[in-house]
Design a protein around this motif. Structure first.
Motif, PDB file in Angstrom:
ATOM      1  N   ARG A 143      33.747  51.503  40.032  1.00  0.00           N
ATOM      2  CA  ARG A 143      34.620  50.322  40.043  1.00  0.00           C
ATOM      3  C   ARG A 143      35.871  50.697  40.836  1.00  0.00           C
ATOM      4  O   ARG A 143      36.599  51.604  40.465  1.00  0.00           O
ATOM      5  CB  ARG A 143      34.984  49.889  38.632  1.00  0.00           C
ATOM      6  N   PHE A 144      36.077  49.990  41.928  1.00  0.00           N
ATOM      7  CA  PHE A 144      37.173  50.285  42.843  1.00  0.00           C
ATOM      8  C   PHE A 144      38.374  49.429  42.475  1.00  0.00           C
ATOM      9  O   PHE A 144      38.277  48.210  42.348  1.00  0.00           O
ATOM     10  CB  PHE A 144      36.748  50.001  44.285  1.00  0.00           C
ATOM     11  N   ILE A 155      53.196  39.464  45.497  1.00  0.00           N
ATOM     12  CA  ILE A 155      52.210  39.991  46.447  1.00  0.00           C
ATOM     13  C   ILE A 155      50.808  39.513  46.068  1.00  0.00           C
ATOM     14  O   ILE A 155      50.437  39.512  44.897  1.00  0.00           O
ATOM     15  CB  ILE A 155      52.245  41.531  46.464  1.00  0.00           C
ATOM     16  N   THR A 156      50.051  39.087  47.066  1.00  0.00           N
ATOM     17  CA  THR A 156      48.633  38.751  46.883  1.00  0.00           C
ATOM     18  C   THR A 156      47.804  39.699  47.731  1.00  0.00           C
ATOM     19  O   THR A 156      48.120  39.915  48.909  1.00  0.00           O
ATOM     20  CB  THR A 156      48.345  37.297  47.294  1.00  0.00           C
ATOM     21  N   ILE A 157      46.761  40.262  47.142  1.00  0.00           N
ATOM     22  CA  ILE A 157      45.905  41.213  47.856  1.00  0.00           C
ATOM     23  C   ILE A 157      44.560  40.550  48.133  1.00  0.00           C
ATOM     24  O   ILE A 157      43.911  40.018  47.224  1.00  0.00           O
ATOM     25  CB  ILE A 157      45.705  42.502  47.044  1.00  0.00           C
ATOM     26  N   TYR A 158      44.163  40.579  49.391  1.00  0.00           N
ATOM     27  CA  TYR A 158      42.867  40.044  49.815  1.00  0.00           C
ATOM     28  C   TYR A 158      41.988  41.215  50.243  1.00  0.00           C
ATOM     29  O   TYR A 158      42.479  42.163  50.871  1.00  0.00           O
ATOM     30  CB  TYR A 158      43.037  39.067  50.982  1.00  0.00           C
ATOM     31  N   TYR A 173      42.015  39.865  45.124  1.00  0.00           N
ATOM     32  CA  TYR A 173      41.788  40.963  44.184  1.00  0.00           C
ATOM     33  C   TYR A 173      42.380  40.626  42.812  1.00  0.00           C
ATOM     34  O   TYR A 173      43.473  40.071  42.708  1.00  0.00           O
ATOM     35  CB  TYR A 173      42.419  42.245  44.713  1.00  0.00           C
ATOM     36  N   SER A 174      41.619  40.980  41.765  1.00  0.00           N
ATOM     37  CA  SER A 174      42.106  40.818  40.393  1.00  0.00           C
ATOM     38  C   SER A 174      42.170  42.176  39.717  1.00  0.00           C
ATOM     39  O   SER A 174      41.597  43.165  40.202  1.00  0.00           O
ATOM     40  CB  SER A 174      41.179  39.888  39.596  1.00  0.00           C
ATOM     41  N   GLU A 175      42.832  42.255  38.585  1.00  0.00           N
ATOM     42  CA  GLU A 175      43.019  43.525  37.897  1.00  0.00           C
ATOM     43  C   GLU A 175      41.722  44.097  37.342  1.00  0.00           C
ATOM     44  O   GLU A 175      41.677  45.258  36.919  1.00  0.00           O
ATOM     45  CB  GLU A 175      44.041  43.355  36.766  1.00  0.00           C
ATOM     46  N   ASP A 176      40.653  43.309  37.322  1.00  0.00           N
ATOM     47  CA  ASP A 176      39.364  43.811  36.831  1.00  0.00           C
ATOM     48  C   ASP A 176      38.752  44.828  37.780  1.00  0.00           C
ATOM     49  O   ASP A 176      37.845  45.572  37.395  1.00  0.00           O
ATOM     50  CB  ASP A 176      38.379  42.650  36.633  1.00  0.00           C
ATOM     51  N   GLY A 177      39.232  44.878  39.003  1.00  0.00           N
ATOM     52  CA  GLY A 177      38.677  45.804  39.980  1.00  0.00           C
ATOM     53  C   GLY A 177      37.426  45.240  40.634  1.00  0.00           C
ATOM     54  O   GLY A 177      37.008  44.108  40.360  1.00  0.00           O
TER      55      GLY A 177
END
Length: 232
Positions: A143-144, A155-158, A173-177
């Protein structure tokens, strides 16, 4: 001669021409008295709330007249003031980019010397995100997780895992990985801040080797043994 011409035009109330002529008289003679007379005639040059320079956020600029005269301004190098200018009524908002602000104060037919300032607005760019796994080969499912360690807020991560470049249309990206599939996987991600500025890209190449498992059905038979029915 210059003094006599100035006196004559003043007596005729040709004040706009007097101001222009005093500039010529000072340039040709170097006599400071001509420039002093000119400055006393003309409205004072406008002042600003923000001096020219480089800034990292959008800014508002307010123009002031010491004598409370009308102010006309232009954004850019082209155009004549006050003819092509806009009357100042509210703060001027400067977004990202390079801007040249020019302005004059106007009293009746008299126009002040031109004020000019240059501004460079550069919005902050977020840092590149970081990954929880180093590039390499792994012998089981992984799980990355992606982390952002910069100081920016909102901040939003794509990200992508199909080797394509991430954009604002990619998964968020969500905190679930990210549960990685087996095989060769390249995780690529960017961070985007509230101003829409995009960070440098994070790219991590991984090889995920998932052990092969063989499954049997209950009716499989081998060496006279039947699964789920042959006892000890």
């Amino acid at each position: 001669a210059y003094t006599n011409i100035v006196r004559l035009m003043n007596s005729q109330e040709r004040y706009t021409e007097v101001a222009a002529f005093l500039k010529v008289a000072y340039a040709n003679t170097g006599d400071v008295s001509f420039e002093t007379q000119r400055q006393e005639m003309l409205p004072t040059q406008p002042t600003v709330s923000l001096s020219g320079g480089k800034y990292e956020m959008p800014r508002d600029v307010t123009l002031y007249s010491a004598e409370d005269y009308d102010i006309y301004y232009i954004i850019g190098e082209n155009g004549s003031l006050p003819e092509d200018g806009t009357r100042f009524t509210e703060p001027i908002h400067l977004e990202e980019g390079g801007w040249t602000l020019r302005a004059v104060c106007v009293s009746s037919e008299l126009v002040s010397d031109e004020f000019s300032a240059k501004y460079v607005i550069t919005l902050p760019t977020p840092d590149a995100p970081k990954g929880s796994l180093a590039p390499g080969t792994y012998q089981q499912k992984q799980r990355f997780r992606i982390f952002y360690k910069g100081t920016d807020k909102n901040i939003t991560i794509y990200y992508t895992i199909d080797s394509t470049a991430p954009t604002i249309n990619s998964p968020i990206y969500s905190e679930d990985g990210i549960l990685l599939p087996g095989g060769k996987v390249t995780v690529r991600a960017v961070a985007v801040n509230e101003y829409g500025k995009v960070s440098n890209e994070m790219s991590v190449e991984l090889q995920i080797n998932i052990p092969y498992k063989k499954y049997y059905r209950s009716n499989d038979v081998f060496n006279e043994f039947t699964l789920m029915s042959t006892t000890r």
